[in-house]
Motif scaffolding. Sequence first.
Motif, PDB file in Angstrom:
ATOM      1  N   CYS A 113      -8.192  19.463  21.544  1.00  0.00           N
ATOM      2  CA  CYS A 113      -7.038  20.187  20.989  1.00  0.00           C
ATOM      3  C   CYS A 113      -7.469  21.144  19.880  1.00  0.00           C
ATOM      4  O   CYS A 113      -6.937  22.253  19.765  1.00  0.00           O
ATOM      5  CB  CYS A 113      -5.998  19.201  20.461  1.00  0.00           C
ATOM      6  N   VAL A 144       3.560  21.038  17.520  1.00  0.00           N
ATOM      7  CA  VAL A 144       2.371  20.385  18.084  1.00  0.00           C
ATOM      8  C   VAL A 144       2.701  18.961  18.507  1.00  0.00           C
ATOM      9  O   VAL A 144       2.353  18.518  19.612  1.00  0.00           O
ATOM     10  CB  VAL A 144       1.196  20.404  17.083  1.00  0.00           C
ATOM     11  N   ILE A 145       3.403  18.229  17.645  1.00  0.00           N
ATOM     12  CA  ILE A 145       3.787  16.851  17.973  1.00  0.00           C
ATOM     13  C   ILE A 145       4.696  16.830  19.203  1.00  0.00           C
ATOM     14  O   ILE A 145       4.519  16.008  20.117  1.00  0.00           O
ATOM     15  CB  ILE A 145       4.492  16.183  16.781  1.00  0.00           C
ATOM     16  N   THR A 170      -1.111  22.695  24.931  1.00  0.00           N
ATOM     17  CA  THR A 170      -0.947  21.448  24.179  1.00  0.00           C
ATOM     18  C   THR A 170      -0.166  20.429  24.991  1.00  0.00           C
ATOM     19  O   THR A 170      -0.463  19.227  24.970  1.00  0.00           O
ATOM     20  CB  THR A 170      -0.234  21.724  22.841  1.00  0.00           C
ATOM     21  N   VAL A 177       0.507  10.085  18.339  1.00  0.00           N
ATOM     22  CA  VAL A 177       0.577  11.537  18.480  1.00  0.00           C
ATOM     23  C   VAL A 177       0.745  12.263  17.147  1.00  0.00           C
ATOM     24  O   VAL A 177       0.052  13.248  16.884  1.00  0.00           O
ATOM     25  CB  VAL A 177       1.684  11.935  19.479  1.00  0.00           C
ATOM     26  N   MET A 211       2.776  17.671  22.541  1.00  0.00           N
ATOM     27  CA  MET A 211       1.924  16.538  22.926  1.00  0.00           C
ATOM     28  C   MET A 211       2.772  15.395  23.474  1.00  0.00           C
ATOM     29  O   MET A 211       2.448  14.799  24.512  1.00  0.00           O
ATOM     30  CB  MET A 211       1.131  16.034  21.720  1.00  0.00           C
ATOM     31  N   GLY A 270      -1.538  16.831  26.267  1.00  0.00           N
ATOM     32  CA  GLY A 270      -0.763  15.631  25.946  1.00  0.00           C
ATOM     33  C   GLY A 270      -0.512  14.757  27.158  1.00  0.00           C
ATOM     34  O   GLY A 270      -0.438  13.533  27.057  1.00  0.00           O
ATOM     35  N   SER A 298      -2.578  12.457  15.455  1.00  0.00           N
ATOM     36  CA  SER A 298      -3.481  13.375  16.150  1.00  0.00           C
ATOM     37  C   SER A 298      -3.108  14.825  15.863  1.00  0.00           C
ATOM     38  O   SER A 298      -3.977  15.678  15.644  1.00  0.00           O
ATOM     39  CB  SER A 298      -3.432  13.117  17.659  1.00  0.00           C
ATOM     40  N   ALA A 299      -1.821  15.127  15.859  1.00  0.00           N
ATOM     41  CA  ALA A 299      -1.365  16.491  15.585  1.00  0.00           C
ATOM     42  C   ALA A 299      -1.758  16.922  14.175  1.00  0.00           C
ATOM     43  O   ALA A 299      -2.142  18.080  13.958  1.00  0.00           O
ATOM     44  CB  ALA A 299       0.151  16.579  15.761  1.00  0.00           C
ATOM     45  N   GLY A 324       2.800  22.276  12.759  1.00  0.00           N
ATOM     46  CA  GLY A 324       2.037  21.094  13.143  1.00  0.00           C
ATOM     47  C   GLY A 324       2.923  19.861  13.206  1.00  0.00           C
ATOM     48  O   GLY A 324       2.809  19.033  14.124  1.00  0.00           O
ATOM     49  N   VAL A 327       1.044  26.653  20.128  1.00  0.00           N
ATOM     50  CA  VAL A 327       2.285  26.139  20.701  1.00  0.00           C
ATOM     51  C   VAL A 327       2.850  27.224  21.624  1.00  0.00           C
ATOM     52  O   VAL A 327       3.220  28.295  21.180  1.00  0.00           O
ATOM     53  CB  VAL A 327       3.312  25.751  19.611  1.00  0.00           C
TER      54      VAL A 327
END
Length: 440
Positions: A17, A58-59, A238, A251, A62, A242, A254-255, A54, A233
């Motif tokens: 990622c 991103v979350i 992404t 998650v 994923m 995921g 990780s993000a 983020g 994004v």
Amino acid sequence: MRKRESFNSRWGFILACIGSAVGMGNIWMFPTRVSLYGGGAFLIPYFIFVILIGFTGVISEMSFGRATRSGPIDAFGIACESRGHRKAGEALGWIPVLGALAMAIGYTVVMGWILKYTIGTFTGAVLAPADIDGFAGAFGSMASSFGNNFWQTAALVICMIILMFGVGSGIEKANKIMMPVFFVLFIILDIYVAFQPGAVDGYHYIFRVDPKALSDPVTWIFALGQAFFSLSVAGNGTLIYGSYLPDTEDVPASAARVAFFDTIAAMLAALVIIPAMATTGAQLDQGGPGLLFIYLPHLIKAMPGGRIIAIIFFAAVFLAGMSSLMNLYEAPIATIQEKTGLGRKASCLVIAAIGIVVSMLIQGIVSDWMDVLSIYICPLGAGLAGIMFFWVLGKKYVEKQVNTGREKPFTGLFFPICKYIYIPICFLVLILGIALGGIG
């Protein structure tokens, strides 16, 4: 039914990622914008937007991918199936998939340039021109229609060979090598530049806070664009990564790591390029390909040990670019697998054939090609993914998926912030991009 591939380790996924996020925007755009928009005055809103996107985009991408165990087409279809409109959802899912393919094709052209320059640093060809006009002429010849066929094809072949090995044995293993090496190489460059006369002026330039720039809406707009596009994004890359995650993965954690290391990569690039420009008294007002292929080689040539510095620099840039290219091609490759039942290698060959032909045809117009995609398709794909996840699937579904793999429930603010702030931001990026001719 074919068993879905997966990453073999948490850090393998995170590095993949990070690789998807770290790309040309970090290297040829971020330093320029830091320079143009008041140094620290740009960094302040940039960090704010990195945290916001983020924390949200991103979350969510994923989590959406992991929840549906599929790429954008089936993910959007599954979301709309709950409302009895699966076909409509799948149709919308083609937007981010085709956007990823088109972006990958444009990126293939750029990677051809980078590969040629990387090899050229070893042969001495890159630093051969006598003056800035010579560097500009060399780049112009390469960037013309059908001006770099061999290296462009070679870059695509390298990418596809890695992708043919799959997620765990290809993408993950490659990024486990490429990303640590990228960071090490840029740290070496940072240390080297720090000892050059005049570099301190560059550091002052980076970290100054210009109150006028900080209060200027334009600074905030371009900081938003930089953060948005840097974190990748777009409802495709992404999300597809995921989909390869196990349910044991945290998650949000990780993000956060991805956003952190992407920001570190951008800062490492700025801490090389801006002080290096300061050592010669040059003003950093040139972004994009011109910075990377004209102005920086001309500058590096004049530095002590210039050839070694050029080798390290372009090798690092190649690693960053290749990791992003793999991510962009993965969504269409996975789609071919899901929709046709073809194996991994055959799907790679289909996409490679499309990539070779179209990338050859757009060599002379690649800048306009990429502008259209970044202005229209990327924010639209991100916004659609957000709508599917938060508005269509709803709060209960979202909170269950985000909290899967976590020891403690994620903050309850996540859902309302994403639904009422992040999604409007996606469409704000789209509108501002159209109005200003691009902000990414």
